[in-house]
Design a protein around this motif. Structure first.
Motif, PDB file in Angstrom:
ATOM      1  N   UNK A  39      43.164  31.170 -18.461  1.00 36.25           N
ATOM      2  CA  UNK A  39      43.865  30.440 -19.523  1.00 36.25           C
ATOM      3  C   UNK A  39      45.339  30.841 -19.648  1.00 36.25           C
ATOM      4  N   UNK A  40      46.200  29.831 -19.658  1.00 37.26           N
ATOM      5  CA  UNK A  40      47.653  30.017 -19.717  1.00 37.26           C
ATOM      6  C   UNK A  40      48.226  29.051 -20.747  1.00 37.26           C
ATOM      7  N   UNK A  41      49.241  29.492 -21.478  1.00 35.81           N
ATOM      8  CA  UNK A  41      49.968  28.595 -22.382  1.00 35.81           C
ATOM      9  C   UNK A  41      51.459  28.698 -22.099  1.00 35.81           C
ATOM     10  N   UNK A  42      52.118  27.567 -22.119  1.00 36.79           N
ATOM     11  CA  UNK A  42      53.576  27.529 -21.986  1.00 36.79           C
ATOM     12  C   UNK A  42      54.159  27.280 -23.369  1.00 36.79           C
ATOM     13  N   UNK A  43      54.892  28.250 -23.877  1.00 36.08           N
ATOM     14  CA  UNK A  43      55.522  28.112 -25.190  1.00 36.08           C
ATOM     15  C   UNK A  43      56.805  27.286 -25.054  1.00 36.08           C
ATOM     16  N   UNK A  44      57.229  26.622 -26.115  1.00 36.62           N
ATOM     17  CA  UNK A  44      58.433  25.783 -26.023  1.00 36.62           C
ATOM     18  C   UNK A  44      59.658  26.616 -25.654  1.00 36.62           C
ATOM     19  N   UNK A  45      60.352  26.191 -24.608  1.00 37.70           N
ATOM     20  CA  UNK A  45      61.571  26.883 -24.211  1.00 37.70           C
ATOM     21  C   UNK A  45      62.634  26.678 -25.287  1.00 37.70           C
ATOM     22  N   UNK A  46      63.470  27.671 -25.476  1.00 39.30           N
ATOM     23  CA  UNK A  46      64.512  27.586 -26.493  1.00 39.30           C
ATOM     24  C   UNK A  46      65.736  26.881 -25.927  1.00 39.30           C
ATOM     25  N   UNK A  47      66.353  26.073 -26.755  1.00 38.72           N
ATOM     26  CA  UNK A  47      67.586  25.397 -26.386  1.00 38.72           C
ATOM     27  C   UNK A  47      68.765  26.265 -26.802  1.00 38.72           C
ATOM     28  N   UNK A  48      69.424  26.854 -25.836  1.00 33.60           N
ATOM     29  CA  UNK A  48      70.594  27.689 -26.113  1.00 33.60           C
ATOM     30  C   UNK A  48      71.900  26.947 -25.843  1.00 33.60           C
TER      31      UNK A  48
ATOM     32  N   UNK B 116      56.717  21.760 -16.769  1.00 34.60           N
ATOM     33  CA  UNK B 116      56.080  22.982 -16.275  1.00 34.60           C
ATOM     34  C   UNK B 116      54.596  23.000 -16.668  1.00 34.60           C
ATOM     35  N   UNK B 117      54.295  22.562 -17.888  1.00 35.21           N
ATOM     36  CA  UNK B 117      52.890  22.472 -18.311  1.00 35.21           C
ATOM     37  C   UNK B 117      52.114  21.552 -17.378  1.00 35.21           C
ATOM     38  N   UNK B 118      52.686  20.380 -17.087  1.00 36.13           N
ATOM     39  CA  UNK B 118      51.996  19.414 -16.237  1.00 36.13           C
ATOM     40  C   UNK B 118      51.830  19.936 -14.815  1.00 36.13           C
ATOM     41  N   UNK B 119      52.847  20.637 -14.315  1.00 36.87           N
ATOM     42  CA  UNK B 119      52.753  21.177 -12.965  1.00 36.87           C
ATOM     43  C   UNK B 119      51.664  22.237 -12.867  1.00 36.87           C
ATOM     44  N   UNK B 120      51.614  23.134 -13.840  1.00 41.14           N
ATOM     45  CA  UNK B 120      50.579  24.178 -13.837  1.00 41.14           C
ATOM     46  C   UNK B 120      49.186  23.571 -14.023  1.00 41.14           C
ATOM     47  N   UNK B 121      49.103  22.496 -14.815  1.00 40.17           N
ATOM     48  CA  UNK B 121      47.809  21.887 -15.095  1.00 40.17           C
ATOM     49  C   UNK B 121      47.139  21.305 -13.878  1.00 40.17           C
ATOM     50  N   UNK B 122      47.871  21.089 -12.813  1.00 41.35           N
ATOM     51  CA  UNK B 122      47.289  20.477 -11.616  1.00 41.35           C
ATOM     52  C   UNK B 122      46.533  21.479 -10.749  1.00 41.35           C
TER      53      UNK B 122
ATOM     54  N   UNK C  60      42.143  26.090 -10.922  1.00 43.17           N
ATOM     55  CA  UNK C  60      41.677  27.394 -11.407  1.00 43.17           C
ATOM     56  C   UNK C  60      42.413  27.859 -12.663  1.00 43.17           C
ATOM     57  N   UNK C  61      43.395  27.083 -13.099  1.00 46.81           N
ATOM     58  CA  UNK C  61      44.098  27.392 -14.343  1.00 46.81           C
ATOM     59  C   UNK C  61      43.584  26.500 -15.467  1.00 46.81           C
ATOM     60  N   UNK C  62      43.513  27.044 -16.658  1.00 47.23           N
ATOM     61  CA  UNK C  62      43.193  26.270 -17.854  1.00 47.23           C
ATOM     62  C   UNK C  62      44.453  26.304 -18.716  1.00 47.23           C
ATOM     63  N   UNK C  63      45.219  25.222 -18.697  1.00 47.08           N
ATOM     64  CA  UNK C  63      46.557  25.204 -19.297  1.00 47.08           C
ATOM     65  C   UNK C  63      46.508  24.519 -20.654  1.00 47.08           C
ATOM     66  N   UNK C  64      46.940  25.231 -21.679  1.00 44.23           N
ATOM     67  CA  UNK C  64      46.929  24.677 -23.031  1.00 44.23           C
ATOM     68  C   UNK C  64      47.869  23.479 -23.139  1.00 44.23           C
ATOM     69  N   UNK C  65      47.514  22.573 -24.018  1.00 53.92           N
ATOM     70  CA  UNK C  65      48.315  21.371 -24.222  1.00 53.92           C
ATOM     71  C   UNK C  65      49.693  21.717 -24.765  1.00 53.92           C
ATOM     72  N   UNK C  66      50.633  20.823 -24.530  1.00 50.92           N
ATOM     73  CA  UNK C  66      51.978  20.989 -25.074  1.00 50.92           C
ATOM     74  C   UNK C  66      51.933  21.173 -26.586  1.00 50.92           C
ATOM     75  N   UNK C  67      51.105  20.385 -27.258  1.00 47.47           N
ATOM     76  CA  UNK C  67      51.042  20.435 -28.718  1.00 47.47           C
ATOM     77  C   UNK C  67      50.568  21.793 -29.227  1.00 47.47           C
TER      78      UNK C  67
ATOM     79  N   UNK D 199      40.001  20.025 -27.964  1.00 46.85           N
ATOM     80  CA  UNK D 199      40.422  20.966 -28.995  1.00 46.85           C
ATOM     81  C   UNK D 199      40.646  22.349 -28.396  1.00 46.85           C
ATOM     82  N   UNK D 200      39.792  22.741 -27.441  1.00 48.32           N
ATOM     83  CA  UNK D 200      39.951  24.054 -26.788  1.00 48.32           C
ATOM     84  C   UNK D 200      41.293  24.128 -26.069  1.00 48.32           C
ATOM     85  N   UNK D 201      41.710  23.029 -25.477  1.00 49.50           N
ATOM     86  CA  UNK D 201      42.993  23.002 -24.778  1.00 49.50           C
ATOM     87  C   UNK D 201      44.168  22.907 -25.736  1.00 49.50           C
ATOM     88  N   UNK D 202      43.882  22.723 -27.022  1.00 47.19           N
ATOM     89  CA  UNK D 202      44.947  22.772 -28.017  1.00 47.19           C
ATOM     90  C   UNK D 202      45.446  21.427 -28.480  1.00 47.19           C
ATOM     91  N   UNK D 203      44.646  20.382 -28.332  1.00 43.69           N
ATOM     92  CA  UNK D 203      45.098  19.070 -28.800  1.00 43.69           C
ATOM     93  C   UNK D 203      45.407  19.129 -30.288  1.00 43.69           C
TER      94      UNK D 203
END
Length: 669
Positions: free
Chosen positions: A280-289, A306-312, A315-322, A564-568
């Motif tokens: 399981x992996x989550x991508x947190x929102x990148x900060x706009x500097x 990046x979320x979509x690329x990892x989701x493919x 063997x990874x379970x990638x949390x939703x953007x939301x 819901x497990x993926x974070x919808x």
């Protein structure tokens, strides 16, 4: 003055620290009321008080960025709102940092004060850039409290007000049901039910309402209904009873769902044991500097890519953007974030854009320990953004020890477009579609069309434009729904022809299949998408939706729960879980799921669905007063609601009869 502990984020809800909760519990304990050391309960003075609890959103982040400016802004805000409290006969009980607790003798005064405070905050923020706004969350409760010798207040009434504040959106106000009952006929505000929420140390869930100062939502919706009816009378294809878009289709359009035959790997993706096998992996929102805060859409687009690329990677379970975006702007530790998102690894970073130059910083962290496994900075030209994303993805995948197949490597290396302007048009269009209005939809269509004109081979742009046409149909924004659906279908097929790995094209065709009640075709399309990206939360949700509407409630549940497990964060999964549990005669579970969906602010169509099934579920468990209340909501939102037409949309005779019986038990005719 007592120090007030601020909220810290934990998952989908906000919660006080354990230290604060223990303190709150002790305040309302026998010790606090004289029940220990020989004292008798009730020796302290009590009163019924209207409680207002306010807190500044993202205060720690703002202080970290500019302590002096934030302190000055907070003082200016206090100078604006303290007199408002006094003018509404309120008393400030305690303040510390960015928090404020006040009590009032009248609940009408308390709520009126909360509305005035939010307006004052908006007025003050008007002169500041968006990233420096001090936004308030406010909770208002009516409850019994203990008055201490120093006139401070204690008890569950305070705790609930604090929890309501945490539930409120930035710039918003939340009320308890007790408050709502007292003010609904006294203050003409926009009251929106958010369902029941559990409050720590409070035995019963608290029914919560959001409130705004605009015209009531029901009145706006009724006006929209009248508009639709007028169009229908003029001879258009829009039907007046647009309670649920699929209701308007005749029953003979339904296709019986035969045994689904997805690839075995896809068919079992939602099985809990298979989910547990994946990292399981989550991508947190990148900060706009970037100096330009208007680049948020671009930075969010990079995060989503990046979320979509990892989701493919299977063997990874990638949390939703939301899921990750719930933490945007919040200062939480890796351990807290990992626990809230239920993941082992966290990816986060920042983007600074200056003209055509980019600096992207990214790091991979082990959530449980907070150890940074890898970090890097990429300085690149804008035209190289996709190459940078590839490097980031490959590095993360390598460090999480994922075994890749050749097909997965090929999929992730595909570039969406070589035209960066077209890419930005699509990102801006997606941002517009998050605003569910007709004008925003039209603007999104224009942007997607511009992207296609710049790059006629940009598959994602065709799929996005198709989704905008589909949204216009389901939202009732077109006089020619059949033409719009045909246009959406053609665009989806064009996207598939250009790039067979365009997931959104398959999802669009699945939505169109559901609209037409062609459940077999809809399932086939969503299974193609899942084969490409086994972590796509929309695919999990869509597969569950199709199965539920087709009458396969038992099969639907694992997919909806997987979403819901993926974070919808979409309420649609919870709405359909509620439907599925209703059809499985799990009425209490249905009520709980539908209440949770209300808390996520579902759209108009989902609300109409939700309140109807909630009424039927309450009737099934003998809670006739609650069923009557839900029937009243439907009467306001959809004056032409027809129980038989509503029930007729479900995919099997048993489901249709079950729903109709529940609606009639709730008082519908």
């Amino acid at each position: 003055m007592r120090k007030m502990v601020r909220y810290v984020h934990s998952g989908a809800d906000q919660a006080y620290s354990d230290e604060f909760l223990r303190a709150m519990s002790e305040m309302a304990s026998p010790a606090a009321t004289g029940g220990i050391s020989g004292s008798h309960p009730g020796t302290h003075q009590r009163k019924l008080a209207a409680i207002l609890f306010a807190d500044v959103v993202g205060y720690s982040r703002l202080m970290g960025e500019d302590e002096t400016a934030t302190y000055d802004a907070l003082q200016q805000l206090r100078r604006g709102i303290d007199p408002i409290i006094a003018s509404h006969a309120g008393r400030i009980v305690s303040t510390a940092g960015d928090g404020l607790l006040a009590d009032f003798g009248s609940i009408v005064d308390a709520l009126s004060c909360a509305v005035a405070m939010q307006q004052a905050a908006r007025d003050l923020n008007a002169a500041s850039p968006p990233d420096r706004h001090l936004q308030l969350r406010i909770g208002v409760n009516l409850g019994d409290v203990i008055i201490a010798d120093d006139n401070d207040l204690y008890g569950d009434g305070i705790n609930i007000a604090a929890r309501l504040q945490a539930i409120a959106a930035p710039g918003g106000i939340c009320l308890s049901h007790t408050v709502y009952e007292q003010v609904k006929n006294k203050l003409a505000l926009d009251y929106r039910p958010l369902g029941r929420h559990r409050v720590k140390n409070i035995a019963e869930p608290v029914r919560v309402y959001a409130v705004g100062a605009t015209a009531p939502a029901a009145a706006r919706l009724f006006a929209r209904w009248r508009e639709l009816i007028a169009v229908a009378v003029a001879g258009t294809a829009i039907v007046a009873g647009l309670v649920v878009v699929v209701v308007s289709r005749s029953p003979d359009q339904s296709s019986a769902v035969r045994a689904a035959t997805p690839q075995p790997a896809v068919a079992t993706l939602a099985v809990p044991a298979r989910l547990a096998e994946r990292t399981p992996v989550a991508v947190l929102p990148f900060k706009n500097l970037s100096p330009d805060t208007g680049q948020d859409f671009f930075v969010d687009g990079i995060t989503e890519d990046i979320i979509n690329a990892l989701g493919r990677f299977s063997n990874l379970l990638v949390s939703a953007k939301s899921a990750g975006f719930q933490l945007k702007g919040r200062d939480v530790s890796p351990e807290e974030a990992g626990r809230a998102l239920d993941v082992r690894y966290l990816v986060d970073g920042s983007v600074r854009r200056a003209g055509d130059r980019l600096r992207i910083t990214v790091k991979l962290t082990e959530a449980a320990t907070g150890i940074h496994l890898w970090s890097d900075t990429y300085n690149a030209e804008l035209k190289d953004i996709f190459a940078v994303q590839d490097q980031i993805t490959e590095r993360i995948v390598g460090l999480t020890a994922v075994n890749l197949t050749r097909l997965e490597r090929e999929r992730v290396s595909r570039k969406p477009t070589a035209n960066l302007a077209a890419y930005e048009y699509v990102l801006r269009g997606h941002a517009d579609l998050t605003n569910p209005t007709r004008s925003a939809n039209h603007e999104a269509q224009t942007l997607f069309q511009s992207a296609i004109e710049l790059d006629p081979n940009y598959a994602a742009a065709y799929a996005a434009l198709g989704f905008a046409h589909h949204e216009a149909v389901v939202s009732g924004w077109t006089e020619f729904p059949d033409d719009e659906i045909a246009r959406a279908e053609a665009l989806a097929k064009k996207a598939q022809a250009l790039d067979p790995a365009t997931i959104r094209a398959y999802l669009l065709l699945a939505n169109i299949g559901l609209y037409r009640r062609d459940y077999d075709r809809a399932l086939a399309q969503v299974d193609h998408a899942l084969a490409i990206n086994p972590s796509d939360v929309e695919c999990y949700q869509m597969r569950g939706n199709i199965l539920q509407w087709s009458g396969k409630a038992t099969e639907a549940l694992p997919w909806l729960e997987g979403a819901l497990r993926l974070g919808s964060s979409s309420p649609v999964a919870l709405v359909n879980i509620g439907f599925a549990k209703y059809f499985l005669s799990q009425y209490d579970g249905a009520i709980d799921a539908l209440d949770r969906a209300l808390a996520r602010s579902p759209g108009r169509v989902s609300q109409l669905n939700l309140h109807a099934v909630l009424a039927a579920a309450y009737a099934r468990v003998g809670k006739q007063q609650d069923a009557e209340r839900e029937r009243g909501v439907i009467a306001r939102l959809a004056p032409f609601f027809d129980a038989e037409r509503f029930a007729a949309q479900f995919g099997t005779k048993v489901a249709r009869e079950d729903m109709l019986a529940g609606l009639k038990a709730a008082g519908f005719r």
